[in-house]
Design a protein around this motif. Sequence first.
Motif, PDB file in Angstrom:
ATOM      1  N   GLU A   1       0.887  -1.247   0.035  1.00 35.54           N
ATOM      2  CA  GLU A   1      -0.126  -0.044   0.054  1.00 35.54           C
ATOM      3  C   GLU A   1       0.840   1.091  -0.053  1.00 35.54           C
ATOM      4  OE1 GLU A   1      -3.235   0.032  -0.232  1.00 35.54           O
ATOM      5  OE2 GLU A   1      -3.297  -2.233  -0.359  1.00 35.54           O
ATOM      6  N   HIS A   2       2.022   1.239  -0.364  1.00 35.49           N
ATOM      7  CA  HIS A   2       3.035   2.125  -0.440  1.00 35.49           C
ATOM      8  C   HIS A   2       3.424   2.910   0.974  1.00 35.49           C
ATOM      9  CE1 HIS A   2       2.860   2.499  -4.697  1.00 35.49           C
ATOM     10  NE2 HIS A   2       1.637   2.050  -4.579  1.00 35.49           N
ATOM     11  N   TYR A   3       3.217   2.112   1.855  1.00 38.23           N
ATOM     12  CA  TYR A   3       3.575   2.358   3.284  1.00 38.23           C
ATOM     13  C   TYR A   3       5.101   2.285   3.267  1.00 38.23           C
ATOM     14  CZ  TYR A   3       2.144   3.591   8.196  1.00 38.23           C
ATOM     15  OH  TYR A   3       1.827   4.021   9.310  1.00 38.23           O
ATOM     16  N   PRO A   4       6.009   3.443   3.504  1.00 40.28           N
ATOM     17  CA  PRO A   4       7.286   3.273   3.585  1.00 40.28           C
ATOM     18  C   PRO A   4       7.924   2.348   4.467  1.00 40.28           C
ATOM     19  CG  PRO A   4       6.746   5.658   3.834  1.00 40.28           C
ATOM     20  CD  PRO A   4       5.452   4.863   4.045  1.00 40.28           C
ATOM     21  N   VAL A   5       8.863   1.809   4.269  1.00 38.54           N
ATOM     22  CA  VAL A   5       9.609   0.758   5.243  1.00 38.54           C
ATOM     23  C   VAL A   5       9.878   1.577   6.588  1.00 38.54           C
ATOM     24  CG1 VAL A   5      11.423  -0.720   5.557  1.00 38.54           C
ATOM     25  CG2 VAL A   5      10.209  -0.737   3.576  1.00 38.54           C
ATOM     26  N   ASP A   6      10.515   2.616   6.598  1.00 40.12           N
ATOM     27  CA  ASP A   6      11.003   3.281   7.863  1.00 40.12           C
ATOM     28  C   ASP A   6       9.883   3.491   8.753  1.00 40.12           C
ATOM     29  OD1 ASP A   6      10.711   5.203   5.903  1.00 40.12           O
ATOM     30  OD2 ASP A   6      11.048   6.572   7.317  1.00 40.12           O
ATOM     31  N   LYS A   7       8.646   3.847   8.149  1.00 40.63           N
ATOM     32  CA  LYS A   7       7.476   4.192   8.731  1.00 40.63           C
ATOM     33  C   LYS A   7       6.702   2.888   9.402  1.00 40.63           C
ATOM     34  CE  LYS A   7       7.728   8.680   8.007  1.00 40.63           C
ATOM     35  NZ  LYS A   7       7.189   9.345   7.289  1.00 40.63           N
ATOM     36  N   ILE A   8       7.186   1.875   8.647  1.00 40.67           N
ATOM     37  CA  ILE A   8       6.460   0.467   9.190  1.00 40.67           C
ATOM     38  C   ILE A   8       7.083   0.144  10.477  1.00 40.67           C
ATOM     39  CG2 ILE A   8       6.337  -2.030   8.668  1.00 40.67           C
ATOM     40  CD1 ILE A   8       5.937  -1.173   5.640  1.00 40.67           C
ATOM     41  N   VAL A   9       8.624  -0.197  10.366  1.00 45.13           N
ATOM     42  CA  VAL A   9       9.341  -0.413  11.392  1.00 45.13           C
ATOM     43  C   VAL A   9       9.671   0.644  12.507  1.00 45.13           C
ATOM     44  CG1 VAL A   9      10.458  -2.265   9.824  1.00 45.13           C
ATOM     45  CG2 VAL A   9      11.663  -0.099  10.268  1.00 45.13           C
ATOM     46  N   GLY A  10       9.368   1.935  12.257  1.00 47.25           N
ATOM     47  CA  GLY A  10       9.541   2.890  13.193  1.00 47.25           C
ATOM     48  C   GLY A  10      11.033   3.318  13.505  1.00 47.25           C
ATOM     49  N   ARG A  11      11.889   3.088  12.479  1.00 47.81           N
ATOM     50  CA  ARG A  11      13.153   3.397  12.721  1.00 47.81           C
ATOM     51  C   ARG A  11      13.670   3.784  11.127  1.00 47.81           C
ATOM     52  NH1 ARG A  11      14.455   4.356  17.872  1.00 47.81           N
ATOM     53  NH2 ARG A  11      16.451   4.109  17.350  1.00 47.81           N
ATOM     54  N   LYS A  12      14.883   4.655  11.394  1.00 43.98           N
ATOM     55  CA  LYS A  12      15.557   5.008   9.994  1.00 43.98           C
ATOM     56  C   LYS A  12      17.020   5.297  10.204  1.00 43.98           C
ATOM     57  CE  LYS A  12      15.507   5.820   5.473  1.00 43.98           C
ATOM     58  NZ  LYS A  12      14.847   6.868   4.726  1.00 43.98           N
ATOM     59  N   GLY A  13      17.909   4.713   9.698  1.00 46.95           N
ATOM     60  CA  GLY A  13      19.365   5.125   9.693  1.00 46.95           C
ATOM     61  C   GLY A  13      19.652   6.500   8.946  1.00 46.95           C
ATOM     62  N   PHE A  14      20.256   7.286   9.705  1.00 44.69           N
ATOM     63  CA  PHE A  14      20.573   8.586   9.070  1.00 44.69           C
ATOM     64  C   PHE A  14      21.921   8.876   9.435  1.00 44.69           C
ATOM     65  CE2 PHE A  14      20.998  13.204   9.328  1.00 44.69           C
ATOM     66  CZ  PHE A  14      20.699  13.747   8.040  1.00 44.69           C
ATOM     67  N   TYR A  15      23.033   9.363   8.601  1.00 49.12           N
ATOM     68  CA  TYR A  15      24.362   9.763   8.957  1.00 49.12           C
ATOM     69  C   TYR A  15      24.972   8.563   9.689  1.00 49.12           C
ATOM     70  CZ  TYR A  15      27.940  12.846  10.624  1.00 49.12           C
ATOM     71  OH  TYR A  15      29.384  13.518  10.946  1.00 49.12           O
ATOM     72  N   LYS A  16      25.425   8.641  11.016  1.00 45.28           N
ATOM     73  CA  LYS A  16      25.912   7.636  11.573  1.00 45.28           C
ATOM     74  C   LYS A  16      25.114   6.900  12.561  1.00 45.28           C
ATOM     75  CE  LYS A  16      30.411  10.044  11.829  1.00 45.28           C
ATOM     76  NZ  LYS A  16      31.392  10.845  12.652  1.00 45.28           N
TER      77      LYS A  16
ATOM     78  N   LEU B   1       4.067  13.841  -6.019  1.00 45.21           N
ATOM     79  CA  LEU B   1       5.248  13.269  -5.157  1.00 45.21           C
ATOM     80  C   LEU B   1       4.884  11.698  -5.261  1.00 45.21           C
ATOM     81  CD1 LEU B   1       5.519  15.691  -2.517  1.00 45.21           C
ATOM     82  CD2 LEU B   1       6.913  15.697  -4.346  1.00 45.21           C
ATOM     83  N   GLU B   2       5.939  10.936  -5.073  1.00 41.40           N
ATOM     84  CA  GLU B   2       5.644   9.414  -4.721  1.00 41.40           C
ATOM     85  C   GLU B   2       4.450   9.368  -3.509  1.00 41.40           C
ATOM     86  OE1 GLU B   2       9.445   7.979  -3.827  1.00 41.40           O
ATOM     87  OE2 GLU B   2      10.079   7.761  -5.925  1.00 41.40           O
ATOM     88  N   LEU B   3       3.837   8.380  -3.784  1.00 45.39           N
ATOM     89  CA  LEU B   3       2.810   7.917  -2.622  1.00 45.39           C
ATOM     90  C   LEU B   3       3.288   7.761  -1.429  1.00 45.39           C
ATOM     91  CD1 LEU B   3       0.340   5.496  -4.773  1.00 45.39           C
ATOM     92  CD2 LEU B   3       0.195   7.859  -4.078  1.00 45.39           C
ATOM     93  N   GLU B   4       4.647   7.202  -1.292  1.00 45.84           N
ATOM     94  CA  GLU B   4       5.553   7.281  -0.204  1.00 45.84           C
ATOM     95  C   GLU B   4       5.724   8.358   0.684  1.00 45.84           C
ATOM     96  OE1 GLU B   4       6.304   3.366  -2.349  1.00 45.84           O
ATOM     97  OE2 GLU B   4       6.010   5.409  -2.697  1.00 45.84           O
ATOM     98  N   VAL B   5       5.725   9.419   0.047  1.00 45.57           N
ATOM     99  CA  VAL B   5       6.144  10.812   0.317  1.00 45.57           C
ATOM    100  C   VAL B   5       4.896  11.526   0.640  1.00 45.57           C
ATOM    101  CG1 VAL B   5       7.331  13.046  -0.047  1.00 45.57           C
ATOM    102  CG2 VAL B   5       8.219  10.937  -0.866  1.00 45.57           C
ATOM    103  N   LYS B   6       4.027  11.768  -0.281  1.00 47.41           N
ATOM    104  CA  LYS B   6       2.834  12.546  -0.094  1.00 47.41           C
ATOM    105  C   LYS B   6       1.610  11.992   0.892  1.00 47.41           C
ATOM    106  CE  LYS B   6      -0.119  11.194  -4.105  1.00 47.41           C
ATOM    107  NZ  LYS B   6      -0.773  11.763  -5.431  1.00 47.41           N
TER     108      LYS B   6
END
Length: 283
Positions: free
Chosen positions: A65-80, A202-207
């Motif tokens: 359903e275009h739900y972003p993976v980071d929003k599914i797991v509730g975590r996202k890697g960024f920088y370090k 925009l992509e569905l994952e974004v908008k």
Amino acid sequence: MDIKQLIDEKLAFLREKGVSSSRLELRILLAYVINKTPDELYLYKLPLSDAQIKKFDRLVALRAEHYPVDKIVGRKGFYKYEFEVSKDVLSPRADTEIMVEKAVNIIRENNFTSILEFGVGSGCIILSLLADTKNTTGVGIDISSKALKIAENNAISLGVRERINLLKASWFDDNISEKIGQDFDIILSNPPYIPSDEINTLELEVKNFDPLMALDGGKDGLRDYRLICPIANKLLKKGGIILLEVGEGQAEKVKEIGEANVLSYQETLRDLNGIERCIILKK
């Protein structure tokens, strides 16, 4: 069926649903189900339990359903680092890491100690700076109470909660300078910069899953820069620096807005795709 075959099967399913996904995304989802890291996944011995299979199927259905993976797991890697995320905050983007890397260098080279971020969201920008530069303190403002709570959770996780003041405020506020109440060595912002008429493209994952107020930059996408730059002029110390993330094709116009507010142009940073992505100005 081994791990690779399972992921291949789900990848084919997502493609049938018209969802552009990747094996890495599915590895992240499956690793989340079995409480492992994606790198540990292929060492895991199948079979999965019935409960694990049902959970994985449910998560893949969300991705369909275009739900972003980071929003599914509730975590996202960024920088370090890794950050808690939700639908209440903009998902951290790799392109923003160039601004963080540059800001770390600027802070170290100039012995800067005070940081302000407009639109803190998850906190990924300012908290990365605080984690990398031990003698700094910061203020992060956001209009969203839910975003500020997530930023607070991330500050605690990174061990920098005592070094940041999280303030519910907006650069639309008439008294924002007085509300913040101090001058800063360095200011950063990744403000909304998508023109209003382009949001639906925009992509569905974004908008559908990033907050609209973190995306919509007004009619020409430049509304928030026109507000932030004069405030930055008031809140920056003499010789202070502001870094602004910009949308594609906006760099020259944001530079002009900064210069109109007595901020001198220093440099433009390009992202991983060679797009002008960050404008650096100095008071």
